[in-house]
Write a protein that holds these residues in place. Structure first.
Motif, PDB file in Angstrom:
ATOM      1  N   PHE A 258       0.805  -1.227   0.000  1.00 25.11           N
ATOM      2  CA  PHE A 258       0.000   0.000   0.000  1.00 25.11           C
ATOM      3  C   PHE A 258       0.837   1.276   0.000  1.00 25.11           C
ATOM      4  CE2 PHE A 258      -2.885  -3.294   1.640  1.00 25.11           C
ATOM      5  CZ  PHE A 258      -3.786  -3.245   0.579  1.00 25.11           C
ATOM      6  N   ALA A 259       2.140   1.169   0.240  1.00 30.47           N
ATOM      7  CA  ALA A 259       3.005   2.329   0.029  1.00 30.47           C
ATOM      8  C   ALA A 259       3.126   2.640  -1.458  1.00 30.47           C
ATOM      9  CB  ALA A 259       4.384   2.082   0.627  1.00 30.47           C
ATOM     10  N   ARG A 260       2.831   1.639  -2.302  1.00 26.52           N
ATOM     11  CA  ARG A 260       2.984   1.810  -3.747  1.00 26.52           C
ATOM     12  C   ARG A 260       1.658   1.685  -4.500  1.00 26.52           C
ATOM     13  NH1 ARG A 260       7.073  -0.660  -1.416  1.00 26.52           N
ATOM     14  NH2 ARG A 260       9.229  -0.245  -2.030  1.00 26.52           N
ATOM     15  N   TRP A 261       0.565   1.562  -3.791  1.00 23.06           N
ATOM     16  CA  TRP A 261      -0.705   1.301  -4.473  1.00 23.06           C
ATOM     17  C   TRP A 261      -1.145   2.514  -5.305  1.00 23.06           C
ATOM     18  CZ3 TRP A 261      -2.947  -3.211  -5.128  1.00 23.06           C
ATOM     19  CH2 TRP A 261      -4.222  -3.236  -5.712  1.00 23.06           C
ATOM     20  N   PRO A 262      -1.523   2.266  -6.570  1.00 28.17           N
ATOM     21  CA  PRO A 262      -1.889   3.385  -7.466  1.00 28.17           C
ATOM     22  C   PRO A 262      -3.331   3.837  -7.269  1.00 28.17           C
ATOM     23  CG  PRO A 262      -1.974   1.331  -8.694  1.00 28.17           C
ATOM     24  CD  PRO A 262      -1.504   0.968  -7.301  1.00 28.17           C
ATOM     25  N   TRP A 263      -3.610   4.438  -6.131  1.00 24.62           N
ATOM     26  CA  TRP A 263      -4.960   4.982  -5.931  1.00 24.62           C
ATOM     27  C   TRP A 263      -5.290   5.956  -7.053  1.00 24.62           C
ATOM     28  CZ3 TRP A 263      -7.027   2.049  -2.391  1.00 24.62           C
ATOM     29  CH2 TRP A 263      -6.263   1.583  -1.326  1.00 24.62           C
ATOM     30  N   PRO A 303     -24.911  -5.756  -1.326  1.00 21.21           N
ATOM     31  CA  PRO A 303     -24.478  -4.920  -2.448  1.00 21.21           C
ATOM     32  C   PRO A 303     -23.136  -4.236  -2.152  1.00 21.21           C
ATOM     33  CG  PRO A 303     -26.136  -3.759  -1.159  1.00 21.21           C
ATOM     34  CD  PRO A 303     -25.973  -5.102  -0.513  1.00 21.21           C
ATOM     35  N   ALA A 304     -22.190  -4.393  -3.061  1.00 19.44           N
ATOM     36  CA  ALA A 304     -20.849  -3.836  -2.872  1.00 19.44           C
ATOM     37  C   ALA A 304     -20.914  -2.324  -2.747  1.00 19.44           C
ATOM     38  CB  ALA A 304     -19.964  -4.231  -4.048  1.00 19.44           C
ATOM     39  N   ALA A 305     -20.135  -1.786  -1.801  1.00 23.14           N
ATOM     40  CA  ALA A 305     -20.103  -0.342  -1.571  1.00 23.14           C
ATOM     41  C   ALA A 305     -18.675   0.068  -1.270  1.00 23.14           C
ATOM     42  CB  ALA A 305     -21.021   0.040  -0.409  1.00 23.14           C
ATOM     43  N   ASN A 306     -18.383   1.346  -1.480  1.00 27.55           N
ATOM     44  CA  ASN A 306     -17.066   1.872  -1.122  1.00 27.55           C
ATOM     45  C   ASN A 306     -17.075   2.209   0.356  1.00 27.55           C
ATOM     46  OD1 ASN A 306     -14.563   3.060  -0.956  1.00 27.55           O
ATOM     47  ND2 ASN A 306     -15.214   4.990  -1.889  1.00 27.55           N
ATOM     48  N   SER A 307     -16.311   1.449   1.143  1.00 34.92           N
ATOM     49  CA  SER A 307     -16.306   1.645   2.592  1.00 34.92           C
ATOM     50  C   SER A 307     -15.476   2.842   3.020  1.00 34.92           C
ATOM     51  CB  SER A 307     -15.772   0.380   3.281  1.00 34.92           C
ATOM     52  OG  SER A 307     -14.426   0.125   2.896  1.00 34.92           O
ATOM     53  N   SER A 308     -14.759   3.466   2.070  1.00 32.45           N
ATOM     54  CA  SER A 308     -13.863   4.582   2.433  1.00 32.45           C
ATOM     55  C   SER A 308     -14.231   5.862   1.684  1.00 32.45           C
ATOM     56  CB  SER A 308     -12.409   4.200   2.135  1.00 32.45           C
ATOM     57  OG  SER A 308     -12.280   3.763   0.799  1.00 32.45           O
ATOM     58  N   TYR A 309     -15.527   6.065   1.472  1.00 32.70           N
ATOM     59  CA  TYR A 309     -15.958   7.243   0.718  1.00 32.70           C
ATOM     60  C   TYR A 309     -15.674   8.543   1.461  1.00 32.70           C
ATOM     61  CZ  TYR A 309     -19.998   7.153   3.827  1.00 32.70           C
ATOM     62  OH  TYR A 309     -20.801   7.152   4.941  1.00 32.70           O
ATOM     63  N   ASN A 310     -15.395   8.467   2.762  1.00 35.98           N
ATOM     64  CA  ASN A 310     -15.133   9.675   3.539  1.00 35.98           C
ATOM     65  C   ASN A 310     -13.736  10.238   3.342  1.00 35.98           C
ATOM     66  OD1 ASN A 310     -17.611   9.967   4.694  1.00 35.98           O
ATOM     67  ND2 ASN A 310     -17.028   9.287   6.727  1.00 35.98           N
ATOM     68  N   VAL A 311     -12.841   9.476   2.723  1.00 35.67           N
ATOM     69  CA  VAL A 311     -11.468   9.952   2.539  1.00 35.67           C
ATOM     70  C   VAL A 311     -11.486  11.248   1.738  1.00 35.67           C
ATOM     71  CG1 VAL A 311      -9.255   9.454   1.431  1.00 35.67           C
ATOM     72  CG2 VAL A 311     -10.423   7.680   2.738  1.00 35.67           C
ATOM     73  N   SER A 312     -10.743  12.239   2.221  1.00 37.08           N
ATOM     74  CA  SER A 312     -10.763  13.564   1.600  1.00 37.08           C
ATOM     75  C   SER A 312      -9.450  13.853   0.884  1.00 37.08           C
ATOM     76  CB  SER A 312     -11.002  14.633   2.676  1.00 37.08           C
ATOM     77  OG  SER A 312      -9.837  14.787   3.462  1.00 37.08           O
ATOM     78  N   GLU A 313      -9.401  15.004   0.228  1.00 35.17           N
ATOM     79  CA  GLU A 313      -8.183  15.412  -0.476  1.00 35.17           C
ATOM     80  C   GLU A 313      -6.998  15.517   0.476  1.00 35.17           C
ATOM     81  OE1 GLU A 313      -7.308  15.942  -3.509  1.00 35.17           O
ATOM     82  OE2 GLU A 313      -9.177  15.871  -4.615  1.00 35.17           O
ATOM     83  N   SER A 314      -7.265  15.994   1.691  1.00 34.41           N
ATOM     84  CA  SER A 314      -6.146  16.167   2.610  1.00 34.41           C
ATOM     85  C   SER A 314      -5.684  14.843   3.196  1.00 34.41           C
ATOM     86  CB  SER A 314      -6.534  17.117   3.752  1.00 34.41           C
ATOM     87  OG  SER A 314      -6.499  18.451   3.310  1.00 34.41           O
ATOM     88  N   THR A 315      -6.609  13.914   3.446  1.00 33.36           N
ATOM     89  CA  THR A 315      -6.208  12.647   4.029  1.00 33.36           C
ATOM     90  C   THR A 315      -5.690  11.673   2.977  1.00 33.36           C
ATOM     91  OG1 THR A 315      -8.531  11.987   4.010  1.00 33.36           O
ATOM     92  CG2 THR A 315      -7.654  12.803   6.082  1.00 33.36           C
ATOM     93  N   LEU A 316      -6.112  11.843   1.754  1.00 27.14           N
ATOM     94  CA  LEU A 316      -5.466  11.108   0.669  1.00 27.14           C
ATOM     95  C   LEU A 316      -5.604  11.929  -0.603  1.00 27.14           C
ATOM     96  CD1 LEU A 316      -4.089   8.361  -0.218  1.00 27.14           C
ATOM     97  CD2 LEU A 316      -6.278   7.906  -1.264  1.00 27.14           C
ATOM     98  N   ALA A 317      -4.625  12.789  -0.895  1.00 31.69           N
ATOM     99  CA  ALA A 317      -4.676  13.594  -2.104  1.00 31.69           C
ATOM    100  C   ALA A 317      -4.510  12.680  -3.313  1.00 31.69           C
ATOM    101  CB  ALA A 317      -3.552  14.629  -2.080  1.00 31.69           C
ATOM    102  N   ALA A 318      -5.237  12.980  -4.379  1.00 30.69           N
ATOM    103  CA  ALA A 318      -5.061  12.212  -5.608  1.00 30.69           C
ATOM    104  C   ALA A 318      -3.622  12.351  -6.078  1.00 30.69           C
ATOM    105  CB  ALA A 318      -6.018  12.734  -6.683  1.00 30.69           C
ATOM    106  N   MET A 319      -3.110  11.308  -6.743  1.00 31.09           N
ATOM    107  CA  MET A 319      -1.697  11.316  -7.123  1.00 31.09           C
ATOM    108  C   MET A 319      -1.365  12.511  -8.023  1.00 31.09           C
ATOM    109  SD  MET A 319      -0.626   8.779  -5.435  1.00 31.09           S
ATOM    110  CE  MET A 319       1.021   8.586  -6.084  1.00 31.09           C
ATOM    111  N   PHE A 335       1.849   4.932   5.164  1.00 28.93           N
ATOM    112  CA  PHE A 335       2.210   3.625   4.619  1.00 28.93           C
ATOM    113  C   PHE A 335       3.714   3.557   4.346  1.00 28.93           C
ATOM    114  CE2 PHE A 335      -2.315   3.312   2.806  1.00 28.93           C
ATOM    115  CZ  PHE A 335      -2.744   2.497   3.840  1.00 28.93           C
ATOM    116  N   GLU A 336       4.242   4.630   3.769  1.00 31.41           N
ATOM    117  CA  GLU A 336       5.677   4.662   3.454  1.00 31.41           C
ATOM    118  C   GLU A 336       6.515   4.652   4.728  1.00 31.41           C
ATOM    119  OE1 GLU A 336       5.871   8.156   1.080  1.00 31.41           O
ATOM    120  OE2 GLU A 336       4.854   7.242  -0.639  1.00 31.41           O
ATOM    121  N   HIS A 337       6.044   5.378   5.746  1.00 30.90           N
ATOM    122  CA  HIS A 337       6.751   5.372   7.026  1.00 30.90           C
ATOM    123  C   HIS A 337       6.751   3.967   7.628  1.00 30.90           C
ATOM    124  CE1 HIS A 337       8.001   6.680  11.051  1.00 30.90           C
ATOM    125  NE2 HIS A 337       7.023   5.916  11.518  1.00 30.90           N
TER     126      HIS A 337
END
Length: 504
Positions: A258-263, A303-319, A335-337
């Protein structure tokens, strides 16, 4: 497909033994006495809900008490069902009832046939708090000292069989939305356990990752990080990639993956089922809004759902945004740490120093600027002043809970102007004798960093005024439907050197 099926080495076994020893030293396992008490409480609760549906049937005129063929049943989910709960942890429970037993009329309520009333009459039940208007309605309580969150699902059947399989898709047929959401807690947990080859390896690794995330201040989906089900899915995904790996291997590979996962490439434990019952499932090809999710972690049950829809730009900025703004996304950074620490301690000889991975993040030393939110009550005709008053405590908890549930909105409002890192937990100042009779105070904090100017990478941005987004947030939380005169939230900017002493 798995990345590797390599069997564990002698060193892997030793490092896993060291890991389990570390977890025990951290106090993550409950005592046998507490485990027995939990089982007794669940058994008592199961008998109680069976009595409850009989009482409802008699009240509805469907027959004399005890003569009607009806039933209700208790299931568990979350950390308790996964087997990764610790001492004092609450138990997520689900009561499944028949079609004639209603959530609004019979589960909640103060009449004699209502479960809420039956629970409130029991001397072993304390701190009973019905939460009727939440996304998933719940009764919170302590039952013989054990914290319980109790949900209700109303099935479309006249009788709930004792051998009910909540994992069967047919269980969802004709259920209302709140019942579907309540059922999915159990369905996701059971499906997740079925996806891993070694449940014990999964449990040990998940205990480590949950504790690591808590110590690093990134365990909370409420403020835009990840919650329990998110971390469980990520660990289960790692277990599937390394099906022969034992706990030390899974923890190490977790950070490497997950340090390298291409979100935003989604994490999926299995293929998404479509059209089984006509319920909406997560699918960006069909639902354009799904393509906007930054860190999709998809639940494995229909029914499949995104369990992490609350993640924001600051907590996970798009690459892409990371490159443009020279930001380090917080979750990716953690993750990298974790990967660096794992690589270092696993390369050392002797006893594996897993405690180094679990060191807390120095949040209150890492920033020069903070937002501080102070929540408190002042006496009014609606709010009693005495802090020992039960009603005062209930109102304080309700107010704290409401503002906490909206903190993600504050993050979203200020992040266009600054990089923000919210601390997920409420902080309560210690109360000495001098605080007797004074209202309890609750604090939330967010670390702030100015964004560099796009035209001057690495340069300092000009001064930032957050008055407008902060005032907009205050207006929003003061719109609380149960707001009463005397409920306050005070949001101020604090320099690091001016932070209150109880956080330093």
């Amino acid at each position: 497909e798995p990345f590797s099926r390599a069997p564990p080495t002698t060193k892997d076994f030793q490092q896993t033994a060291d890991l389990e020893l570390c977890l025990r030293e951290q106090g993550l396992y409950e005592s046998n006495e507490e485990a027995v008490l939990r089982e007794e409480v669940l058994g008592r609760l199961d008998r109680l809900v069976k009595e409850w549906v009989q009482r409802v049937c008699a009240w509805l005129g469907l027959g004399e008490f005890g003569e009607v063929e009806t039933n209700a049943k208790i299931f568990t989910f979350g950390s308790y069902r996964l087997g990764v709960h610790g001492p004092g942890a609450d138990i997520d429970t689900l009561c499944v009832g028949p079609r004639h037993v209603s959530r609004d009329l019979h589960f909640f309520g103060t009449e004699e046939h209502c479960l809420q009333k039956m629970l409130s009459d029991l001397p072993e039940v304390t701190e009973l708090q019905p939460v009727v208007d939440s996304f998933v309605p719940v009764i919170k309580m302590k039952f013989s000292g054990v914290s319980i969150d109790l949900l209700y699902a109303q099935l479309a059947t006249a009788v709930v069989p004792e051998n009910l399989d909540v994992g069967a898709i047919s269980t969802l047929r004709n259920a209302d939305d709140k019942s579907v959401r309540s059922l999915n807690g159990c369905r996701v947990t059971d499906t997740l356990l079925n996806q891993v080859e070694s449940i014990e390896t999964f449990r040990t690794a998940l205990r480590v990752i949950k504790l690591w995330a808590e110590r690093r201040g990134i365990y909370s989906n409420v403020v835009g990080y990840l919650g329990g089900v998110n971390w469980a899915i990520l660990v289960a995904y790692t277990c599937k990639l390394y099906p022969c790996g034992i706990a030390s291997v899974i923890v190490d590979r977790f950070f490497k993956v997950f340090a390298r996962w291409p979100w935003p490439t989604p994490i999926m434990l299995r293929e998404i089922e479509h059209d089984a019952m006509g319920l909406q499932v997560w699918d960006p090809r069909i639902n354009p809004r799904d393509s906007m999710h930054l860190m999709p972690i998809i639940t494995p049950a229909y029914p499949a759902a995104n369990s992490s829809y609350n993640v924001s730009e600051s907590t996970l900025a798009a690459m892409k945004a990371r490159t443009q703004l020279h930001q380090t996304c917080l979750l990716q950074e953690e993750f990298e740490h974790g990967e660096k620490v794992c690589t270092r301690i696993l390369a050392e000889g002797g006893l594996t120093k897993w405690h180094k991975l679990l060191e807390p993040v120095p949040f209150f030393r890492n920033y020069r600027n903070y937002l501080q939110a102070r929540l408190f009550l002042t006496p009014s005709q609606f709010i009693p002043f005495a802090t020992c008053c039960f009603m005062h405590c209930i109102l304080q908890e309700a107010w704290d809970g409401w503002v906490h549930s909206r903190l993600r909105q504050l993050v979203m409002r200020v992040e266009p102007f600054v990089t923000v890192r919210p601390w997920p937990k409420a902080i309560f100042p210690p109360r000495g004798p001098e605080a007797a009779g004074q209202p309890r105070r609750c604090f939330y904090f967010m670390g702030l960093k100015k964004k560099p100017l796009p035209s001057q990478p690495g340069g300092r941005a000009s001064s930032v005024n957050l008055n407008n987004p902060v005032q907009e947030f205050k207006n929003q939380v003061m719109g609380y439907l149960s707001w009463k005169e005397g409920m306050h939230v005070l949001i101020t900017h604090q320099m690091q050197k001016a932070l209150p002493s109880f956080v330093l």
